[in-house]
Each structure stands twice: as structure tokens, then as C-alpha cells.
Motif scaffolding. Structure first.
Motif, short mmCIF file in Angstrom:
data_model
loop_
_atom_site.label_atom_id
_atom_site.label_comp_id
_atom_site.label_asym_id
_atom_site.label_seq_id
_atom_site.Cartn_x
_atom_site.Cartn_y
_atom_site.Cartn_z
N SER A 192 -31.71 -31.73 -22.05
CA SER A 192 -32.96 -31.31 -21.41
C SER A 192 -34.17 -31.79 -22.19
N ILE A 193 -34.09 -31.80 -23.51
CA ILE A 193 -35.17 -32.34 -24.33
C ILE A 193 -35.37 -33.81 -24.00
N LYS A 194 -34.26 -34.55 -23.88
CA LYS A 194 -34.35 -35.97 -23.52
C LYS A 194 -35.07 -36.16 -22.19
N LYS A 195 -34.72 -35.36 -21.20
CA LYS A 195 -35.34 -35.50 -19.87
C LYS A 195 -36.84 -35.21 -19.92
N LEU A 196 -37.23 -34.17 -20.65
CA LEU A 196 -38.65 -33.82 -20.75
C LEU A 196 -39.44 -34.88 -21.51
N VAL A 197 -38.86 -35.40 -22.56
CA VAL A 197 -39.52 -36.45 -23.34
C VAL A 197 -39.68 -37.72 -22.52
N ASP A 198 -38.66 -38.07 -21.75
CA ASP A 198 -38.75 -39.28 -20.93
C ASP A 198 -39.81 -39.16 -19.84
N LYS A 199 -40.08 -37.94 -19.38
CA LYS A 199 -41.15 -37.72 -18.40
C LYS A 199 -42.53 -37.83 -19.02
N ASP A 200 -42.63 -37.40 -20.29
CA ASP A 200 -43.94 -37.34 -20.95
C ASP A 200 -43.79 -37.71 -22.42
N ARG A 201 -43.58 -38.98 -22.65
CA ARG A 201 -43.27 -39.46 -24.00
C ARG A 201 -44.50 -39.47 -24.92
N LYS A 202 -45.68 -39.66 -24.35
CA LYS A 202 -46.88 -39.85 -25.18
C LYS A 202 -47.46 -38.56 -25.72
N THR A 203 -47.39 -37.49 -24.94
CA THR A 203 -48.09 -36.28 -25.37
C THR A 203 -47.19 -35.12 -25.74
N ARG A 204 -45.97 -35.08 -25.24
CA ARG A 204 -45.07 -33.96 -25.55
C ARG A 204 -44.43 -34.18 -26.93
N ARG A 205 -44.35 -33.12 -27.73
CA ARG A 205 -43.76 -33.22 -29.06
C ARG A 205 -42.81 -32.05 -29.33
N PHE A 206 -41.65 -32.39 -29.91
CA PHE A 206 -40.69 -31.39 -30.36
C PHE A 206 -40.42 -31.60 -31.85
N ILE A 207 -40.37 -30.51 -32.60
CA ILE A 207 -39.81 -30.53 -33.95
C ILE A 207 -38.58 -29.64 -33.91
N LEU A 208 -37.45 -30.21 -34.27
CA LEU A 208 -36.19 -29.47 -34.29
C LEU A 208 -35.77 -29.29 -35.75
N THR A 209 -35.33 -28.11 -36.11
CA THR A 209 -34.81 -27.92 -37.46
C THR A 209 -33.34 -27.55 -37.37
N GLY A 210 -32.57 -28.02 -38.36
CA GLY A 210 -31.14 -27.74 -38.35
C GLY A 210 -30.60 -27.50 -39.75
N SER A 211 -29.78 -26.48 -39.90
CA SER A 211 -29.12 -26.20 -41.17
C SER A 211 -27.76 -26.88 -41.27
N SER A 212 -27.39 -27.59 -40.22
CA SER A 212 -26.23 -28.47 -40.29
C SER A 212 -26.64 -29.76 -39.57
N ASP A 213 -25.95 -30.82 -39.89
CA ASP A 213 -26.33 -32.14 -39.39
C ASP A 213 -26.01 -32.26 -37.90
N VAL A 214 -27.02 -32.01 -37.06
CA VAL A 214 -26.79 -32.02 -35.61
C VAL A 214 -26.49 -33.42 -35.09
N MET A 215 -26.83 -34.45 -35.87
CA MET A 215 -26.57 -35.81 -35.41
C MET A 215 -25.07 -36.12 -35.42
N THR A 216 -24.28 -35.25 -36.01
CA THR A 216 -22.82 -35.44 -35.96
C THR A 216 -22.21 -34.76 -34.73
N LEU A 217 -23.02 -33.98 -33.99
CA LEU A 217 -22.50 -33.33 -32.80
C LEU A 217 -22.30 -34.35 -31.68
#
Length: 410
Positions: free
Chosen positions: A88-113
Motif C-alpha cells: 500500500s505504501i508503494k501504491k500511494l508513493v507511485d500516485k504522489d512521488r514528489k510530495t508524499r513522504r514516509f519514514i519507516l523505522t524497524g528493529s529488525s531488517d525488514v529488507m529481508t522480508l
């Protein structure tokens, strides 16, 4: 409140990147840093935490509705608890890439999910927040990496007593532990911290039958920091099957408690060590696990060498995380021969060798590993230094220097 030096590159990234991921072990200060970004006006949005059960359930039930009900700019704390959000974050960012911003924090490496890395490819910039550095603890700025790549061989240094270095080592950089005034109070905090990690992060990452074995594994790793890891030996001592042990070590790495530094090897045959070196993310935690304080370490400088190496390697990794200098860390070792504790490779594959010694004086033979590295990589070798506990920067031949260890934080 400590000023985090990672705030500056994060602010720069917000100008052109829709999603930022702030990784780091629990209690390193991710939420505090995010709140600072909001308070300072750097991030004009709100923060929600998925440690809150109601918020977590809402995010999992209907990810898109959850995000659309929030501000356009949103910080999601502990995002690894709801991987359903990423599409869902991907879909929202693709609709509004220039102005929408997300900061995600993780205590485990989410890039391995599964599928997370693919869904946010080209849309995300990743930052690692480690425990506090000496510069952050003392509100100073270090130019160590800039001086390392400089051609003149000059380093800023300061007089630092050995006993003060030992105190830095056993205190570590976890914000809560730093605020404890005694070794006993820090030890109590670390005990509670490790229990919390086991009950929350590791239990959520994997359903492990032998969950109580992980502290034993971490303890055994702590006795082997600054050396190449031999899982077969640890498996034998712990009575844990090798395949299970590999899974445990991967989990500890995934929650950022341990760091593996891969080996650098030339494109030639030879007796080169190819196993990674392993370090703990914090020497305060290391001291707790090994039950040693600054007085214990002061008995023998040689025995304290592994602690000093772990401490300096982590200080340099912290600086790389916010520096404009881009480096990939390695180590170099030959079986029963020369070694270099840390090898930094830049984007041109040029190498800088760093050896770390607790000795207060050096001689020509101490540079054997750096000279071997220089010989093997030829023109790619730029500089080699030994960080030692003496007080003067001394040249030891072409692009080789003995440098006071205080240069790292001075």
C-alpha cells in the motif's frame, strides 16, 4: 537529549526520496530521532507506532484504509510488525512521488522480508542507526574519514588516557545505559534489555523451540568478538546443531545485535581467510555479556585489545552511516599469517587499511599486515594506519602511519 548526526543525511534524503527506512536495534534512539525531526520542523507529519496493539491491528486489517486516514507525511515506528503495509505504501508513493513522504523505522531488517525489497526498489533509502557515537555523546564532530582519505597524512588528535578509553568501552552508546551512573545499574538495564529482545523481536521473527538457547549463543559469540567466526566450534560448545545455530546467528544479525564484516581477498590463489569477522553492536553490551568492567580490562592491555577493536570498528561504522564518504568495510587475513582488522573500500575499489592495537608504542613489525595488503592490491592501496594508544602521529614508510586512537573521535 543527544543530537544524532544521522539527522543531516536524513534531512537531505527527504528532499528527493519518498520512503526512508531507519534501521537499528531496539533502544538505539530511532523513535527519539524521529520525534526530533518533527519538533525541528524537518519532517512535517505525524508518528504512529505499531508497538501499540490497536494501531497494529488496524494496519494489518486494512493497510490502505489505515494509510489514507493518516497525514500525507507519516512516520511508522516498528514497521516490521506489519509487512502488509508495504504494498500500500508503494501504491500511494507511485500516485504522489514528489510530495508524499514516509519514514519507516524497524528493529529488525525488514529488507529481508519476502517481497519488501522488490516492492520499494527505487523508492527507498536506507539508514542504519547505531548506539550513540563518541561524537554524539560529546556533541563534537569528527573528521577522521576525511583525514583518512586526505593525501597529507594529518589527523586531528587529543590527549586521551587509557583509563578514559576503557570507561568509554564499558559504558557503550545505548542512550538508556549511558544515563546509568554505575556498572551495576547498566548491567541491570542490559539484562532487562536482552530479555525484552527475546520476548518481542526474536519471538516475532521466528517461532523457535529453543528460544532460551539464544542468550547462550550470544554469550559464546561475545567471547569471540574481533575474530573470524567458527560456527562449528560454537555448535560443539553449545550443543546446538550447526544448521540451527546458523539460523540463530542470522536472527541476531537481523535485529542488529551482531555485525559481520566480510573478508577482502585478492583475485589470486592463496591461504586467505574467507570467513567473516563478527562484532557486537555495542561494547557496553559486550562488557555486560562477559561480566567485565573497566578495572578488569585495565589489568592487561593485551587482553583488552579485542574490546578496543570492537569499539573502534563500531565508531568507524557509525561515522560511515552519516558521512559523505562512501565505504564498504572488510577485514583481511592470511591463515597463520598477516592480518588487517578493517579494510575500507571506496566506490573506486581503492583500499584503506586500519589496524587497531591497544599498545602505547609500535615498531616496524607491527606494520606487517598493512605492508602485505599494500603488496597484494598494488595501486589500489591508498593508505594504511595503525590506531594505537600512544600520543603522536608517526610515519612508517610510504602511506603508512601510526595514529593515536583518539583521532577517531577528536
Amino acid at each position: 537529549m543527544f543530537k544524532r548526526l544521522l539527522a543531516t543525511p536524513i534531512e537531505e534524503a527527504l528532499s528527493d526520496t519518498p520512503v526512508l527506512l531507519l534501521n537499528g536495534a531496539r533502544q538505539t534512539g530511532k523513535s527519539t530521532l524521529c520525534n526530533q525531526l518533527i519538533d525541528d520542523g524537518v519532517f512535517k507529519g505525524t508518528l504512529v507506532t505499531l508497538d501499540d496493539t490497536t494501531t497494529l491491528n488496524a494496519a494489518r486489517l486494512n493497510p490502505m484504509a489505515f494509510l489514507e486516514d493518516m497525514d500525507q507525511h507519516l512516520i511508522i515506528d516498528e514497521v516490521q510488525r506489519a509487512p502488509e503495509l508495504f504494498l500500500s505504501i508503494k501504491k500511494l508513493v507511485d500516485k504522489d512521488r514528489k510530495t508524499r513522504r514516509f519514514i519507516l523505522t524497524g528493529s529488525s531488517d525488514v529488507m529481508t522480508l519476502p517481497k519488501v525489497a522488490d516492492s520499494l526498489a527505487g523508492r527507498i533509502e536506507i539508514f542504519n542507526l547505531w548506539p550513540l557515537s563518541q561524537n554524539e555523546l560529546n556533541a563534537t564532530t569528527s573528521h577522521f574519514l576525511t583525514n583518512l582519505v586526505s593525501a597529507n597524512g594529518k589527523f586531528a588528535t587529543m590527549t586521551t588516557q587509557w583509563k578514559d578509553i576503557l570507561q568509554m568501552i564499558v559504558t557503550g552508546g545505548y542512550p538508556e545505559a549511558v544515563l546509568r551512573e554505575t556498572t551495576q545499574r547498566r548491567s541491570r538495564w542490559f539484562s532487562s534489555y536482552l530479555t525484552s529482545i527475546l520476548q518481542k523481536d526474536i519471538r516475532e521473527l521466528a517461532h523457535i523451540e529453543g528460544l532460551t538457547q539464544i542468550p547462550q549463543v550470544l554469550q559464546l559469540i561475545a567471547t569471540r568478538i574481533s575474530s573470524t567466526i567458527n560456527l562449528s566450534e560454537i555448535a560443539r560448545l553449545s550443543g546446538i546443531k550447526n544448521t540451527t545455530l546458523q539460523r540463530y546467528v542470522a536472527l541476531l544479525q537481523q535485529i542488529f545485535l551482531i555485525i559481520k564484516i566480510p573478508a577482502w581477498t585478492p583475485n589470486t590463489e592463496g591461504q586467505f581467510v574467507k570467513s567473516p569477522k563478527i562484532y557486537l553492536n555495542d561494547t557496553g553490551l559486550l562488557s555486560h555479556l562477559r561480566g567485565e568492567n573497566d578495572k578488569d580490562l585495565n589489568v592487561s592491555r593485551k587482553d583488552a585489545g579485542a574490546y578496543l577493536e570492537n569499539f573502534i570498528v563500531m565508531e568507524i561504522l557509525k561515522q560511515i552511516s552519516w558521512s559523505s564518504q562512501s565505504f564498504t568495510p572488510y577485514h583481511f587475513s592470511i591463515h597463520k599469517g598477516s592480518e588487517v582488522d578493517l579494510v575500507l573500500a571506496n566506490q573506486k575499489s581503492q583500499l584503506y587499511g586500519i589496524e587497531i592495537k591497544s599498545a602505547a608504542s609500535l615498531n616496524e613489525s607491527d606494520f606487517q599486515g598493512l605492508r602485505k595488503l599494500a603488496l597484494l592490491c598494488g595501486s589500489k592501496f591508498q593508505k594504511g594506519i595503525i590506531l594505537y594508544t600512544g600520543e603522536k602521529t608517526i610515519p612508517f614508510g610510504d602511506n603508512l602511519y601510526a595514529v593515536p586512537v583518539s583521532a577517531v573521535w577528536a
